[in-house]
Design a protein around this motif. Sequence first.
Motif, mmCIF file in Angstrom:
data_model
loop_
_atom_site.group_PDB
_atom_site.id
_atom_site.type_symbol
_atom_site.label_atom_id
_atom_site.label_comp_id
_atom_site.label_asym_id
_atom_site.label_seq_id
_atom_site.Cartn_x
_atom_site.Cartn_y
_atom_site.Cartn_z
ATOM 1 N N VAL A 1 21.697 11.660 19.313
ATOM 2 C CA VAL A 1 20.671 12.345 18.949
ATOM 3 C C VAL A 1 19.379 11.296 18.736
ATOM 4 N N VAL A 2 18.408 11.444 19.921
ATOM 5 C CA VAL A 2 17.168 10.557 19.904
ATOM 6 C C VAL A 2 15.964 11.248 19.028
ATOM 7 N N SER A 3 15.558 10.342 18.181
ATOM 8 C CA SER A 3 14.254 10.919 17.312
ATOM 9 C C SER A 3 13.098 11.251 18.235
ATOM 10 N N PRO A 4 12.489 12.513 18.299
ATOM 11 C CA PRO A 4 11.307 12.641 18.944
ATOM 12 C C PRO A 4 10.107 12.456 18.126
ATOM 13 N N ILE A 5 10.338 12.217 16.901
ATOM 14 C CA ILE A 5 9.238 12.073 15.959
ATOM 15 C C ILE A 5 9.334 10.877 14.964
ATOM 16 N N ASN A 6 8.372 10.635 14.252
ATOM 17 C CA ASN A 6 8.653 9.659 12.953
ATOM 18 C C ASN A 6 8.823 10.532 11.953
ATOM 19 N N VAL A 7 9.850 10.231 10.996
ATOM 20 C CA VAL A 7 10.042 10.870 9.798
ATOM 21 C C VAL A 7 9.910 10.034 8.857
ATOM 22 N N PRO A 8 9.070 10.108 7.680
ATOM 23 C CA PRO A 8 8.009 11.144 7.813
ATOM 24 C C PRO A 8 7.126 10.823 8.807
ATOM 25 N N SER A 9 6.426 11.908 9.326
ATOM 26 C CA SER A 9 5.316 11.735 10.291
ATOM 27 C C SER A 9 4.164 10.921 9.794
ATOM 28 N N HIS A 10 3.988 11.036 8.708
ATOM 29 C CA HIS A 10 2.681 10.158 7.888
ATOM 30 C C HIS A 10 2.828 9.542 6.683
ATOM 31 N N ASP A 11 2.187 8.514 6.464
ATOM 32 C CA ASP A 11 2.413 8.015 4.960
ATOM 33 C C ASP A 11 2.028 8.894 3.996
ATOM 34 N N ASN A 12 2.961 8.920 2.974
ATOM 35 C CA ASN A 12 2.758 10.070 1.869
ATOM 36 C C ASN A 12 3.071 9.406 0.497
ATOM 37 N N SER A 13 2.764 10.194 -0.505
ATOM 38 C CA SER A 13 2.912 9.713 -1.676
ATOM 39 C C SER A 13 4.481 10.227 -2.316
ATOM 40 N N ALA A 14 5.113 9.125 -2.841
ATOM 41 C CA ALA A 14 6.493 9.560 -3.458
ATOM 42 C C ALA A 14 6.480 10.026 -4.829
ATOM 43 N N MET A 15 5.280 10.227 -5.244
ATOM 44 C CA MET A 15 5.124 10.703 -6.825
ATOM 45 C C MET A 15 3.939 11.486 -7.189
ATOM 46 N N ASP A 16 3.884 12.201 -8.034
ATOM 47 C CA ASP A 16 2.620 12.843 -8.476
ATOM 48 C C ASP A 16 1.718 11.728 -9.167
ATOM 49 N N GLY A 17 0.507 11.434 -8.914
ATOM 50 C CA GLY A 17 -0.117 10.402 -9.567
ATOM 51 C C GLY A 17 -1.812 10.361 -8.770
ATOM 52 N N TYR A 18 -2.050 8.845 -8.586
ATOM 53 C CA TYR A 18 -3.359 8.640 -7.945
ATOM 54 C C TYR A 18 -3.211 7.569 -6.921
ATOM 55 N N ALA A 19 -3.929 8.130 -5.699
ATOM 56 C CA ALA A 19 -3.803 7.224 -4.710
ATOM 57 C C ALA A 19 -5.145 6.206 -4.894
ATOM 58 N N ILE A 20 -4.701 4.932 -4.416
ATOM 59 C CA ILE A 20 -5.806 3.989 -4.677
ATOM 60 C C ILE A 20 -5.860 2.855 -3.534
ATOM 61 N N ARG A 21 -6.873 2.307 -3.263
ATOM 62 C CA ARG A 21 -6.947 1.056 -2.535
ATOM 63 C C ARG A 21 -6.277 -0.020 -3.111
ATOM 64 N N ASN A 22 -5.514 -0.849 -2.690
ATOM 65 C CA ASN A 22 -5.072 -2.013 -3.477
ATOM 66 C C ASN A 22 -5.859 -2.997 -3.508
ATOM 67 N N ASP A 23 -6.956 -2.932 -2.867
ATOM 68 C CA ASP A 23 -8.151 -4.065 -3.026
ATOM 69 C C ASP A 23 -9.098 -3.762 -4.302
ATOM 70 N N ASP A 24 -8.542 -2.624 -4.741
ATOM 71 C CA ASP A 24 -9.340 -2.381 -6.172
ATOM 72 C C ASP A 24 -8.572 -2.748 -7.474
ATOM 73 N N LEU A 25 -7.229 -2.924 -7.213
ATOM 74 C CA LEU A 25 -6.350 -3.661 -8.346
ATOM 75 C C LEU A 25 -6.884 -5.056 -8.730
ATOM 76 N N GLY A 26 -7.148 -5.041 -10.141
ATOM 77 C CA GLY A 26 -7.485 -6.430 -10.537
ATOM 78 C C GLY A 26 -6.080 -7.052 -10.611
ATOM 79 N N ALA A 27 -6.153 -8.524 -10.578
ATOM 80 C CA ALA A 27 -5.089 -9.297 -10.623
ATOM 81 C C ALA A 27 -4.321 -9.212 -11.645
ATOM 82 N N SER A 28 -5.010 -9.045 -13.199
ATOM 83 C CA SER A 28 -4.064 -9.128 -14.350
ATOM 84 C C SER A 28 -4.823 -8.183 -15.372
ATOM 85 N N GLU A 29 -6.006 -7.532 -15.025
ATOM 86 C CA GLU A 29 -6.796 -6.716 -15.681
ATOM 87 C C GLU A 29 -6.774 -5.316 -15.387
ATOM 88 N N PRO A 30 -6.741 -4.310 -16.269
ATOM 89 C CA PRO A 30 -6.665 -2.835 -15.965
ATOM 90 C C PRO A 30 -8.050 -2.731 -15.107
#
Length: 423
Positions: A55-84
């Motif tokens: 069986v050859v996969s006709p699509i990507n599974v999952p088809s899009h990047d998605n969240s594995a948890m309930d929470g907040y999606a952010i840009r990682n360039d917003d993360l501080g190195a060691s501060e909140p």
Amino acid sequence: MSSLKQIISCTSDYDPDALPVARANEVIRSFVKPVSGVEKLPVRAALGRVLAKEVVSPINVPSHDNSAMDGYAIRNDDLGASEPVTLTEIGTAYAGREFTGEVRRGECVRVMTGAVMPRNTDTVIIQETVDVDGKRVSIPAGQEPGQNRRLAGEDLQKGKPALHAGRMLRPADIGLIASLGIGEVSVRRKLKVAFFSTGDELVSVGKKLKAGEVYDSNRYTLWGMLTRLGCEAIDLGVVRDDPEKLEGAFRKAASVADAVVTSGGVSVGEADFTKQMMAKLGEVVFWKIAMRPGRPMAFGRICSRGKSATLFGLPGNPVAVMVTFYHFVRGALLTMMGRSDTDLPLLCVKAETAMRKKPGRTEYQRGILELKNGEWSVRLTGAQGSGILRSMSEANCFVVLGHEQGAVRGGDYVEVMVMDGLV
Ligand code: AMP
Ligand code: MG
């Protein structure tokens, strides 16, 4: 197709009167081939069947990047190195309901498990770890870029094989096929296996027993094993120890089935006339296998009216018939069904008591695997005679004592094969 003679001539240490289990299986496995014939089935109907084409996969599974948890999606360039950091929530994304806006620096989006990652975001902060004050979301230090995000195609990638031919379809497999949006699969056709019992002493269930007679139980165990294996089991009844009747039954079996499994008629006293008749019908070898229970066995191919079937002539004793079925016939039939995986694992567990065993033969004692004082250990089911079917019924495993193995002391480790999964 190789003849039995050719295969046997390539087998080292071939002694038909003291054949080790492994040698017999070598001959059997080189002889049998998968049947051709494929059918297309709806996915649920294919449960337990053998996949005929990958069986050859006709699509990507999952088809899009998605969240594995309930929470907040952010840009990682917003993360501080060691501060909140504190971000502004600009909306919500649900599973099945995307957030379509753009996420700029300093912003975040509330996401539910399974929601498509909003544009520009790549990291999810679990809701339990943040402090929320209105639209202000404070994120503690120590987050990993990319965390809690499932990547498109991380389960199955478009164009790559999702399942290979030769596997028996289990619940996870039919779910996986459904996850690709596929509704039908190609499986091998069912293997047809005829079976009958031989013996003048046998009586079918429903009749009264006279002195010296026994009820035919082998046709029930064989039917059960064949059915659980996924074969179409064709019951040819009880056949008397009469060369003409036997020949008729074997001819019938060869003309209707891919394989035939019989019980009885191969022990020393009875094999002579079976041997003569078999010589007429095809190519069959008679073995005495270095094993217990289940020493005598016939194997080969019989033909009738231009059709042929692989023959397994098993001993008559009720335990011997099951042991030889599981350790020779099962693997051969699975190969004929197109299965690529036929071996079963052996587990190493502690023997609760001593077990008698002579080197020079493989023994399949019937055991009960149990959790005792926090450790899995095995004890025997009691009397181990090859006619004592209760020993099979009570057992949940075989204790497999290998060819070279000698006596076992209580507390030694032995190998067991769990019966759940055998068929
Ligand atoms: P055989 O291999 O034919 O010599 O049979 C060995 C023993 O198994 C004898 O005691 C038979 O009565 C018994 N036996 C053979 N066939 C069956 C059967 N179908 N059901 C129950 N017992 C059987
Ligand atoms: Mg008999």
